[in-house]
Design a protein around this motif. Structure first.
Motif, PDB file in Angstrom:
ATOM      1  N   THR A 299       0.855  -1.181   0.000  1.00 16.50           N
ATOM      2  CA  THR A 299       0.000   0.000   0.000  1.00 16.50           C
ATOM      3  C   THR A 299       0.894   1.235   0.000  1.00 16.50           C
ATOM      4  N   GLN A 302      -2.300   7.745   0.466  1.00 17.72           N
ATOM      5  CA  GLN A 302      -3.220   8.315  -0.526  1.00 17.72           C
ATOM      6  C   GLN A 302      -2.773   9.700  -0.948  1.00 17.72           C
ATOM      7  N   GLU A 314      -5.270   3.737   7.796  1.00 16.96           N
ATOM      8  CA  GLU A 314      -6.463   4.152   7.057  1.00 16.96           C
ATOM      9  C   GLU A 314      -6.150   5.211   5.997  1.00 16.96           C
ATOM     10  N   ARG A 317      -3.536   3.294   0.566  1.00 19.62           N
ATOM     11  CA  ARG A 317      -4.383   2.630  -0.431  1.00 19.62           C
ATOM     12  C   ARG A 317      -3.613   1.468  -1.066  1.00 19.62           C
TER      13      ARG A 317
END
Ligand SMILES: Nc1nc2c(c(=O)[nH]1)N[C@H]1C(S)=C(S)[C@@H](COP(=O)(O)O)O[C@H]1N2
Ligand SMILES: [Mo]
Length: 437
Positions: A299, A302, A314, A317
């Motif tokens: 990931t 973002q 959290e 992405r």
């Protein structure tokens, strides 16, 4: 052998360029001044160390480390593989030097290896079963490899696999994981059946969201309750024409370390979605939650973050299509060449789910860029070949830089792109050194 503890040249330079400079160039002769710029006496030192002049030195960015000094890693032997550089041997991770990726189709012996755990033992392809299941699978079934061959159309495609962490070694500060340079990429042909034919045969429910894989390899700890890795792709990617369940690579059995006897190939995305030693596929009604699906694995933030930041899960992405990238595969970095002759330069370029629209090269540290001849891909999701030549004005030290652009107008950055906690997606331009004589 584990090379991950060694600070990289890039690391040294970013922390304290003057000190790094002294380590590289010796106590008495710093090539940089206090602000980190190349001094004229520094230029002489650098030239002396290279054993040649640098004709385009006036274009050389401050603090640039000549690629000719990139450290060589030790080499070891892996069965069936030629001259791969081992980054880690438990689990085994090995990359291919750029000049050994010159073939249009990557030979089996030169395909990189990225293992997250221990490969299976005593593999018997005759008894191999692939199970299709999951909450969104209407008719769960198991297939032997012979049944896959008999029931579905066989297709052969050239498909590009690149580890999401390829290029990680250039991130500053350094991020944990294999310190790949440029060689965790390859583009062999794969033969198998379309994943979508198999999934449709087993029935994909309306609520299907993701397809996850499980392999026969085991967790590095040896704990049988843990998986080494279990990732996958959204249903739309799984149902693309080019997503395969493959049993052959370049017309031969898949090499053991690359997933023999059966593997998933979903090209253009991080290599980690292409499960090796494939035993089980699950059609999920949610994003697959197997090992290494959750942040920080595979990931990226973002939004851009400052180098070295901690990023909450959290805000991360999942990586999907890989960014535009290219390699110079000929000549080999460090080559010497008669400056009166043109030098042929060539390589490959790829852009995740997209196509390449142009590749440019520079031999003057990026002051001018010349277009190259780019060939169409053998099929969608195969890399593309480019070729050109350069003519050097006088003898000396040169670098050749390559920069590709995709059909969305996105281009490779000259410097390492956005730092991220695990060091993924470095698509900075590839540089090679040439000595014109
Ligand atoms: N079962 C299994 N599949 C796997 C892996 C693994 O460790 N186990 N590694 C993944 C990762 S991170 C990459 S980059 C690719 C590497 O494929 P290769 O080793 O054939 O080059 O396989 C993927 N599939
Ligand atoms: Mo990977």
């Amino acid at each position: 052998m584990n090379k991950q503890q060694q600070p990289s040249l890039n690391d040294l330079y970013s922390k304290d360029p003057i000190a790094a400079d002294k380590i590289i160039w010796g106590r008495r002769s710093s090539v940089l001044n206090r602000r980190g710029f190349l001094t004229s006496s520094g230029l002489l030192t650098m030239s002396a160390a290279l054993g040649m002049t640098i004709p385009f030195a006036r274009f050389m960015p401050a603090g640039l480390i000549p690629v000719a000094f990139a450290a060589d890693n030790a080499q070891q032997i892996i069965a069936g593989k030629n001259d791969l550089i081992i980054l880690n041997d438990r689990p085994l991770n090995a990359e291919t030097p750029a000049h050994l990726l010159d073939d249009e189709v990557t030979p089996n012996a030169r395909m990189f290896i990225r293992n997250n755990g221990n490969p299976p033992e005593n593999v018997d392809p005759g008894n191999w079963e692939l199970e299709i299941a999951g909450e969104s699978c209407l008719r769960p079934i198991s297939f032997s490899i012979d049944e896959l061959k008999a029931r579905f159309e066989t297709v052969t495609l050239q498909l590009q696999l690149e580890c999401g962490g390829n290029g990680r070694s250039e991130f500053v500060p350094a991020t944990s994981g294999n310190q790949w340079t440029t060689g965790a990429v390859g583009c062999p042909t794969f033969t198998g059946v379309r994943l979508r034919d198999v999934l449709n045969y087993c029935g994909v429910a309306q609520d299907a969201v993701y397809v996850g894989y499980y392999g026969a390899d085991t967790h590095p700890s040896g704990n049988p309750d843990l998986d080494a890795i279990s990732r996958g792709v959204p249903i739309a990617k799984a149902l693309e024409r080019e997503s395969l369940i493959a049993w052959a690579m370049n017309g031969e059995d898949i090499p053991f370390q690359n997933g023999y006897p059966l593997r998933l190939v979903c090209a253009g995305w991080p290599g980690s979605v292409s499960g090796k030693w494939l035993k089980r596929l699950v059609i999920r009604d949610r994003v697959h939650d197997g090992e290494k699906m959750a942040a920080p694995s595979y990931t990226v933030p973002q939004l851009p973050v400052a180098p070295g930041s901690r990023v909450p899960d959290e805000d991360m992405r999942i990586i999907e299509s890989m960014p535009v990238k290219s390699l110079v595969t000929f000549p080999q970095s460090g080559t010497s060449h008669d400056f009166r002759q043109r030098l042929t330069v060539r390589g490959h370029a790829w852009a995740g789910d997209n196509q390449i629209s142009a590749v440019f090269i520079s031999s003057d540290f990026g002051a001018t860029w010349l277009p190259t001849a780019v060939r169409p891909a053998a099929n969608r999701l195969a890399w593309q070949h480019w070729q050109s030549w350069v003519q050097f004005p006088e003898p000396g030290y040169y670098e050749i830089w390559a920069r590709a652009m995709d059909d969305q107008g996105r281009s490779q950055p000259m410097v390492v792109p956005g730092w991220n906690p695990r060091g993924y997606l470095n698509n900075a331009c590839h540089r090679i050194a040439v000595q014109a004589v």
